[in-house]
Design an enzyme around this catalytic site. Structure first.
Site, PDB file in Angstrom:
ATOM      1  N   CYS A 249       0.681  -1.210   0.035  1.00 27.29           N
ATOM      2  CA  CYS A 249       0.049   0.149   0.106  1.00 27.29           C
ATOM      3  C   CYS A 249       0.916   1.300   0.128  1.00 27.29           C
ATOM      4  O   CYS A 249       1.943   1.369   0.640  1.00 27.29           O
ATOM      5  CB  CYS A 249      -0.952   0.086   1.351  1.00 27.29           C
ATOM      6  SG  CYS A 249      -2.352  -0.934   1.253  1.00 27.29           S
TER       7      CYS A 249
ATOM      8  N   ASP B  53     -12.225  -6.081  21.202  1.00 23.81           N
ATOM      9  CA  ASP B  53     -11.353  -6.065  22.575  1.00 23.81           C
ATOM     10  C   ASP B  53     -12.035  -5.666  23.718  1.00 23.81           C
ATOM     11  O   ASP B  53     -12.041  -6.094  24.901  1.00 23.81           O
ATOM     12  CB  ASP B  53      -9.902  -5.435  22.089  1.00 23.81           C
ATOM     13  CG  ASP B  53      -9.127  -5.180  23.309  1.00 23.81           C
ATOM     14  OD1 ASP B  53      -8.418  -6.290  23.789  1.00 23.81           O
ATOM     15  OD2 ASP B  53      -8.889  -4.154  23.707  1.00 23.81           O
TER      16      ASP B  53
END
Length: 313
Positions: free
Chosen positions: A76, A126
Site C-alpha cells: 500500500c 477487544d
C-alpha cells in the site's frame, strides 16, 4: 507488488503509479460485529462497558487504522487521507461499522477503508470480550469504490483515429518513427482503431491539407511532432487556424502532467480543439512526451464526444 529476480534473488517492488494522475478516490467499507445478548448492546449504548466508551474508542482506533495502512500492508502506498467517516448502526445483536475514506491521489483507498473497518471491529471486540465471551467479527468487505480510470465507462461511440507523424528526418528516412507507433498502440488500449497512419515532413501547407482531409474521415486526429520551438516546428501554427473550437484545458492538463515529470514540458506548444465532430490533438514528437500526453488526458478526454452529441455531463 511485483517479484523480480536480481542475481538469482527475489526482490519485491511496489506497483509503479508514477504514470497515474491524481483524481478524487472514494471507498466505503463495512464490518459487522455480533454480540450474544441484548445486555451487551445496552451496555455499549449506555456507556457502561468497563473499558470505556466503545463507540468513541473504536472510532479513534479506526481512524488510526486508516491513516497507518501503508505501515502494516507492504504494497500500500502512503497517501493523504483527506476525509474519513466512521459510523455505526445497530441491528438486533449486530453492530454494523461503516467506514468512508476520500483522497485526491494516484491510487485508490479501498484497502485503507477496509483496514479502518477491521481495526474498528477488532477494537470493539477487544473492549467487549470481558463482558461477552461470545462476541465475534462476522465480515469485513468493500461496499463501493470510485475514482481513477477504472471507473470511467467506455463510450458507446465507435472511434476511428488517424495518427500523423510530422518530421523532416523521419519522412526522409534518416530516423525511424517511435512516437506515432506508440500512440497507435496506446489507442488500442482504449478500443480506438487507427485507420490512417502516415509520416509527413514539417511542412505548413501539407499539414493543413492533411488536417482538412482527415478531419472529415475520423473522429480523432492526432499529430505527433512539431510542437516545440525550433524553426521547423510548425504543427500547432498550421492546425490552429483550422480549429472551430479550441479546448485549452486538454493541453493545460497534459503540460501540467508532463512538468511534474521533466522540466521542459512547459515548452511544448501542443494544442487541442475540434473541427466539426472531430477532436484534433497535437502531441510532442518524442515517444516519452507523446505517451505521457496520452496518459494525462485519456480516457477522460473521450467524454467530449458524448458532450458533442448533446448528452448530459
Amino acid at each position: 507488488m511485483k517479484t523480480v529476480l536480481t542475481n538469482g534473488k527475489k526482490i519485491n517492488n511496489m506497483v509503479n503509479i508514477t504514470s497515474k494522475s491524481n483524481t478524487l478516490r472514494i471507498a466505503i467499507a463495512t464490518a459487522t460485529v455480533r454480540v450474544s445478548n441484548l445486555e451487551t448492546i445496552e451496555a455499549m449504548q449506555q456507556r457502561k462497558v468497563p473499558k470505556g466508551d466503545v463507540f468513541e474508542f473504536a472510532r479513534a482506533a479506526g481512524l488510526l487504522g486508516v491513516k497507518k495502512t501503508s505501515d502494516v500492508i507492504p504494497d500500500c502506498h502512503p497517501l493523504p487521507i483527506e476525509f474519513c467517516s466512521i459510523t455505526y448502526q445497530i441491528e438486533g445483536l449486530s453492530i454494523i461499522i461503516m467506514v468512508e475514506v476520500h483522497t485526491i491521489y494516484k491510487t485508490g483507498v479501498e484497502v485503507e477503508a477496509m483496514h479502518g473497518a477491521s481495526v474498528t471491529a477488532l477494537t470493539i471486540y477487544d473492549m467487549l470480550k470481558p463482558i461477552d465471551k461470545a462476541v465475534e467479527i462476522e465480515s469485513i468487505r468493500l461496499l463501493k469504490k470510485s475514482g481513477g480510470k477504472t471507473t470511467l465507462q467506455k463510450d458507446e461511440i465507435i472511434f476511428k483515429a488517424a495518427v500523423v507523424v510530422c518530421s523532416d528526418s523521419i519522412s526522409e528516412g534518416e530516423t525511424t518513427d517511435r512516437s506515432g507507433k506508440a500512440i497507435v498502440t496506446r489507442l488500442e488500449d482504449f478500443g480506438i482503431e487507427t485507420t490512417n497512419y502516415e509520416v509527413i515532413p514539417d511542412d505548413f501547407d501539407l499539414i493543413q491539407k492533411r488536417t482538412k482531409l482527415l478531419a472529415s474521415k475520423v473522429q480523432l486526429l492526432i499529430f505527433t511532432g512539431g510542437t516545440g520551438l525550433s524553426p521547423r516546428d510548425v504543427t500547432p501554427d498550421a492546425v490552429l487556424p483550422l480549429l472551430e473550437k479550441q479546448i485549452d484545458g486538454i493541453m493545460e492538463t497534459a503540460r501540467r502532467y508532463g512538468q511534474e515529470r521533466m522540466p521542459y514540458a512547459m515548452l511544448s506548444r501542443g494544442l487541442a480543439g475540434t473541427i466539426g465532430k472531430t477532436l484534433v490533438l497535437t502531441l510532442p514528437g518524442s515517444e516519452k512526451g507523446a505517451i505521457e500526453t496520452i496518459d494525462a488526458i485519456f480516457p477522460a478526454v473521450l467524454h467530449l464526444f458524448k458532450v458533442m452529441e448533446g448528452k448530459r455531463h
